[in-house]
Write a protein that holds these residues in place. Structure first.
Motif, PDB file in Angstrom:
ATOM      1  N   ILE A 106       0.816  -1.090   0.006  1.00  0.00           N
ATOM      2  CA  ILE A 106       0.068   0.033  -0.048  1.00  0.00           C
ATOM      3  C   ILE A 106       1.100   1.412   0.114  1.00  0.00           C
ATOM      4  CG2 ILE A 106      -1.885   1.130   0.997  1.00  0.00           C
ATOM      5  CD1 ILE A 106      -2.575  -1.649   0.429  1.00  0.00           C
ATOM      6  N   VAL A 107       0.929   1.880  -1.119  1.00  0.00           N
ATOM      7  CA  VAL A 107       1.979   3.239  -1.214  1.00  0.00           C
ATOM      8  C   VAL A 107       0.916   4.293  -1.468  1.00  0.00           C
ATOM      9  CG1 VAL A 107       3.931   1.690  -1.672  1.00  0.00           C
ATOM     10  CG2 VAL A 107       2.462   2.454  -3.553  1.00  0.00           C
ATOM     11  N   SER A 108      -0.243   4.260  -1.949  1.00  0.00           N
ATOM     12  CA  SER A 108      -0.829   5.350  -2.657  1.00  0.00           C
ATOM     13  C   SER A 108      -1.546   6.396  -1.384  1.00  0.00           C
ATOM     14  CB  SER A 108      -1.739   4.923  -3.441  1.00  0.00           C
ATOM     15  OG  SER A 108      -3.167   4.343  -2.650  1.00  0.00           O
ATOM     16  N   ASN A 109      -1.404   7.723  -1.775  1.00  0.00           N
ATOM     17  CA  ASN A 109      -1.997   8.926  -0.952  1.00  0.00           C
ATOM     18  C   ASN A 109      -1.401   8.732   0.376  1.00  0.00           C
ATOM     19  OD1 ASN A 109      -3.711   9.602  -2.897  1.00  0.00           O
ATOM     20  ND2 ASN A 109      -5.212   7.883  -2.510  1.00  0.00           N
ATOM     21  N   ILE A 110      -0.312   8.363   0.451  1.00  0.00           N
ATOM     22  CA  ILE A 110       0.456   8.477   2.088  1.00  0.00           C
ATOM     23  C   ILE A 110       0.620   9.949   2.225  1.00  0.00           C
ATOM     24  CG2 ILE A 110       2.334   7.834   3.401  1.00  0.00           C
ATOM     25  CD1 ILE A 110       0.386   5.425   2.760  1.00  0.00           C
ATOM     26  N   PRO A 128       2.353  13.560   2.561  1.00  0.00           N
ATOM     27  CA  PRO A 128       3.645  13.843   2.461  1.00  0.00           C
ATOM     28  C   PRO A 128       4.477  14.071   3.716  1.00  0.00           C
ATOM     29  CG  PRO A 128       2.475  15.082   0.888  1.00  0.00           C
ATOM     30  CD  PRO A 128       1.432  14.283   1.706  1.00  0.00           C
ATOM     31  N   ILE A 129       3.823  14.803   4.904  1.00  0.00           N
ATOM     32  CA  ILE A 129       4.207  15.241   6.185  1.00  0.00           C
ATOM     33  C   ILE A 129       4.702  13.766   6.895  1.00  0.00           C
ATOM     34  CG2 ILE A 129       2.228  15.071   7.331  1.00  0.00           C
ATOM     35  CD1 ILE A 129       3.033  17.337   9.051  1.00  0.00           C
ATOM     36  N   LEU A 130       4.109  12.658   6.497  1.00  0.00           N
ATOM     37  CA  LEU A 130       4.553  11.522   7.163  1.00  0.00           C
ATOM     38  C   LEU A 130       5.829  10.971   6.615  1.00  0.00           C
ATOM     39  CD1 LEU A 130       3.415   9.718   9.385  1.00  0.00           C
ATOM     40  CD2 LEU A 130       2.445   8.370   7.633  1.00  0.00           C
ATOM     41  N   SER A 131       6.022  11.090   5.301  1.00  0.00           N
ATOM     42  CA  SER A 131       7.220  10.678   4.570  1.00  0.00           C
ATOM     43  C   SER A 131       8.336  11.576   4.814  1.00  0.00           C
ATOM     44  CB  SER A 131       6.971  10.678   3.105  1.00  0.00           C
ATOM     45  OG  SER A 131       6.132   9.763   2.672  1.00  0.00           O
ATOM     46  N   LYS A 132       8.082  12.928   5.273  1.00  0.00           N
ATOM     47  CA  LYS A 132       9.084  13.760   5.465  1.00  0.00           C
ATOM     48  C   LYS A 132       9.608  13.484   7.003  1.00  0.00           C
ATOM     49  CE  LYS A 132       7.757  17.750   2.714  1.00  0.00           C
ATOM     50  NZ  LYS A 132       7.036  19.112   2.611  1.00  0.00           N
ATOM     51  N   PHE A 133       8.725  13.128   7.941  1.00  0.00           N
ATOM     52  CA  PHE A 133       9.209  12.710   9.265  1.00  0.00           C
ATOM     53  C   PHE A 133      10.072  11.538   9.141  1.00  0.00           C
ATOM     54  CE2 PHE A 133       8.625  10.151  12.811  1.00  0.00           C
ATOM     55  CZ  PHE A 133       8.981  10.697  13.829  1.00  0.00           C
ATOM     56  N   GLY A 134       9.765  10.500   8.269  1.00  0.00           N
ATOM     57  CA  GLY A 134      10.511   9.158   8.228  1.00  0.00           C
ATOM     58  C   GLY A 134      11.706   9.491   7.673  1.00  0.00           C
ATOM     59  N   SER A 135      12.247  10.499   6.607  1.00  0.00           N
ATOM     60  CA  SER A 135      13.417  10.666   6.151  1.00  0.00           C
ATOM     61  C   SER A 135      14.067  11.941   6.763  1.00  0.00           C
ATOM     62  CB  SER A 135      13.208  10.900   4.625  1.00  0.00           C
ATOM     63  OG  SER A 135      12.416  11.702   4.271  1.00  0.00           O
ATOM     64  N   GLY A 136      13.397  12.761   7.642  1.00  0.00           N
ATOM     65  CA  GLY A 136      13.842  13.943   7.984  1.00  0.00           C
ATOM     66  C   GLY A 136      14.722  13.686   8.985  1.00  0.00           C
ATOM     67  N   THR A 137      15.722  14.822   9.358  1.00  0.00           N
ATOM     68  CA  THR A 137      16.542  15.018  10.628  1.00  0.00           C
ATOM     69  C   THR A 137      16.528  16.489  11.275  1.00  0.00           C
ATOM     70  OG1 THR A 137      18.421  16.007   9.088  1.00  0.00           O
ATOM     71  CG2 THR A 137      18.164  13.541   9.369  1.00  0.00           C
ATOM     72  N   LEU A 138      17.022  16.176  12.599  1.00  0.00           N
ATOM     73  CA  LEU A 138      16.829  17.356  13.459  1.00  0.00           C
ATOM     74  C   LEU A 138      18.317  17.410  14.060  1.00  0.00           C
ATOM     75  CD1 LEU A 138      15.550  19.907  14.665  1.00  0.00           C
ATOM     76  CD2 LEU A 138      14.689  18.144  16.540  1.00  0.00           C
ATOM     77  N   PHE A 139      18.967  18.295  13.584  1.00  0.00           N
ATOM     78  CA  PHE A 139      20.490  18.606  14.127  1.00  0.00           C
ATOM     79  C   PHE A 139      21.347  17.337  13.830  1.00  0.00           C
ATOM     80  CE2 PHE A 139      17.916  20.398  18.055  1.00  0.00           C
ATOM     81  CZ  PHE A 139      18.126  21.700  17.589  1.00  0.00           C
ATOM     82  N   GLY A 140      20.977  16.775  12.394  1.00  0.00           N
ATOM     83  CA  GLY A 140      21.877  15.776  11.889  1.00  0.00           C
ATOM     84  C   GLY A 140      21.186  14.354  12.313  1.00  0.00           C
ATOM     85  N   ILE A 141      20.239  14.373  13.306  1.00  0.00           N
ATOM     86  CA  ILE A 141      19.880  13.179  13.910  1.00  0.00           C
ATOM     87  C   ILE A 141      18.447  12.619  13.119  1.00  0.00           C
ATOM     88  CG2 ILE A 141      19.127  11.928  15.985  1.00  0.00           C
ATOM     89  CD1 ILE A 141      20.935  13.853  17.633  1.00  0.00           C
ATOM     90  N   PRO A 142      18.185  11.518  12.711  1.00  0.00           N
ATOM     91  CA  PRO A 142      17.010  11.173  12.018  1.00  0.00           C
ATOM     92  C   PRO A 142      15.773  11.399  12.903  1.00  0.00           C
ATOM     93  CG  PRO A 142      18.749   9.691  11.538  1.00  0.00           C
ATOM     94  CD  PRO A 142      19.282  10.315  12.713  1.00  0.00           C
ATOM     95  N   ALA A 148       6.122   5.507   7.802  1.00  0.00           N
ATOM     96  CA  ALA A 148       6.866   7.009   7.246  1.00  0.00           C
ATOM     97  C   ALA A 148       8.344   6.462   7.073  1.00  0.00           C
ATOM     98  CB  ALA A 148       6.998   7.776   8.922  1.00  0.00           C
ATOM     99  N   ARG A 149       8.797   5.525   7.476  1.00  0.00           N
ATOM    100  CA  ARG A 149      10.148   5.385   7.167  1.00  0.00           C
ATOM    101  C   ARG A 149      10.362   4.936   5.504  1.00  0.00           C
ATOM    102  NH1 ARG A 149      14.429   6.657   7.258  1.00  0.00           N
ATOM    103  NH2 ARG A 149      15.489   4.677   6.818  1.00  0.00           N
ATOM    104  N   THR A 150       9.267   3.816   5.379  1.00  0.00           N
ATOM    105  CA  THR A 150       9.024   3.473   3.802  1.00  0.00           C
ATOM    106  C   THR A 150       8.234   4.152   2.875  1.00  0.00           C
ATOM    107  OG1 THR A 150       7.538   1.775   4.485  1.00  0.00           O
ATOM    108  CG2 THR A 150       9.644   1.231   4.860  1.00  0.00           C
ATOM    109  N   GLY A 151       7.478   5.159   3.221  1.00  0.00           N
ATOM    110  CA  GLY A 151       6.307   5.900   2.407  1.00  0.00           C
ATOM    111  C   GLY A 151       5.280   4.901   1.941  1.00  0.00           C
ATOM    112  N   GLY A 152       5.168   3.685   2.964  1.00  0.00           N
ATOM    113  CA  GLY A 152       3.883   2.780   2.609  1.00  0.00           C
ATOM    114  C   GLY A 152       3.970   1.417   3.421  1.00  0.00           C
ATOM    115  N   ALA A 153       3.223   0.565   3.047  1.00  0.00           N
ATOM    116  CA  ALA A 153       3.016  -0.642   3.886  1.00  0.00           C
ATOM    117  C   ALA A 153       3.325  -1.942   3.112  1.00  0.00           C
ATOM    118  CB  ALA A 153       1.562  -0.665   4.783  1.00  0.00           C
ATOM    119  N   ASN A 154       4.339  -2.654   3.599  1.00  0.00           N
ATOM    120  CA  ASN A 154       4.513  -4.035   2.768  1.00  0.00           C
ATOM    121  C   ASN A 154       3.950  -4.941   3.586  1.00  0.00           C
ATOM    122  OD1 ASN A 154       5.699  -6.294   1.956  1.00  0.00           O
ATOM    123  ND2 ASN A 154       7.645  -5.158   1.072  1.00  0.00           N
TER     124      ASN A 154
END
Length: 339
Positions: free
Chosen positions: A167-171, A173-187, A254-260
């Motif tokens: 399942i990868v549709s309509n996830i 974007p804020i969730l995907s940004k959280f999964g791949s984002g960093t704060l002070f270089g920390i995921p 959030a980490r993968t942008g969908g559900a496997n």
């Protein structure tokens, strides 16, 4: 004539014995507690110096990948850790993660806001925890068998729901940004793990609830005699395990942008291995939150180094399997040794 010699001999032997006791005590207090931490550092140094990995392993990019990837696994390992305190097993944590992530992803694909999907994932995980707890305490089914059976049922539900398709549709974007984002270089997912670990650690260490869990795990008959409602406490341990698994499923989206639909299978073994290994770190002989985190990143360091060195995929399974056996063995040995 001999008495002074005997006294002198006794006096001379007392100092080495005292020093030996002091060294032994120091090792028991610190050597056992931080042996896994030291081993983690040595393995990191090894892969840093190894020609095949020295250009890729000790980099900030690899460190961020390891931290981000292990955040979800660490939450699942904490989920498996809670029932272990009362000597019960929850081998459905991976399947529970997969089920929660699938239904949360389907809901978001249909237009549900992400925060409601988060509540849905946690609710699904909690429900599975309630079922596990009731089967173990009320039906009297062995926890290993009951949770294994639940995980198989969950696999069937996930396959029916998805048809084996991710399942990868309509996830959002804020969730995907959280999964791949960093704060002070920390995921960012690491901060989710940090919050969970701190809250769970506080509950386990500083509240009567945590002390009751350890009392049940130490001697359930004695716990009953002092008035602890062991049935309720065991059920609650599975409920917490299920809730954490559901939360981990949402972070995995959030980490993968969908559900496997097959993602849960890859989490069960390393999560259990880390949960068991926790009894060999920080508080030897006792399952503990800090030990779980150390064990997760210990396994992650090994697996990351092996992957960068070009090892075959099956080597990771060998490492996780040996780690599970080692964790069980060490927890038994250290527990008897402390007793």
């Amino acid at each position: 004539m001999n008495e002074p010699a005997l006294v002198a001999t006794g006096t001379n032997n007392a100092k080495p014995a005292s020093r030996e006791y002091g060294a032994r005590r120091f090792f028991r207090l610190y050597g056992e507690a931080y042996a896994l931490v030291a081993l983690l550092a040595l393995i990191a140094i090894f892969f840093t110096l190894l020609p095949a990995t020295r250009d890729t392993f000790p980099t900030s990019a690899n460190l961020r990948i390891v931290i981000a990837n292990q955040a979800v696994l660490a939450i699942v390992a904490l989920a498996a850790f809670v029932p272990l305190i009362v000597n019960e097993f929850d081998v459905s944590v991976g399947a529970n993660l997969g089920l929660s992530s699938i239904f949360a992803a389907v809901a978001m694909s249909a237009g549900m806001p992400w925060f409601l999907a988060l509540l849905l994932a946690v609710a699904i995980g909690t429900s599975i925890g309630v079922v596990n707890g009731v089967l173990v305490t009320r039906a009297g089914i062995n926890s290993l068998i009951s949770t294994l059976g639940i995980s198989i049922i969950i696999h069937g539900i996930v396959t029916w729901k998805t048809g084996g398709v991710s399942i990868v549709s309509n996830i959002p974007p804020i969730l995907s940004k959280f999964g791949s984002g960093t704060l002070f270089g920390i995921p960012l997912p690491f901060f989710a793990l940090l919050i969970v670990a701190l809250l769970l650690g506080y509950v386990i260490i500083f509240t009567p609830f945590g002390r009751y869990l350890y009392a049940i795990g130490s001697n359930i008959s004695a716990a009953k005699l002092v008035g602890i409602n062991t049935t309720r406490m065991v059920i609650l341990s599975f409920v917490i395990s299920g809730a954490l698994s559901g939360f981990a499923g949402f972070i995995q989206i959030a980490r993968t942008g969908g559900a496997n639909p097959r993602v849960g299978e890859s989490f069960t073994l390393p999560a259990l291995a880390a949960a068991f290994l926790s009894a060999s770190a920080i508080l030897p002989g006792t399952y503990n939150v800090a030990g779980v985190i150390v064990a997760v990143f210990f396994l992650a360091t090994i697996n990351s180094g092996l992957n960068l060195a070009g090892a075959e995929v099956y080597v990771n399974d060998l490492v996780n399997g040996f780690a599970l056996i080692l964790g069980v063995g060490l927890s038994k040995f250290l527990g008897r040794n402390r007793a």
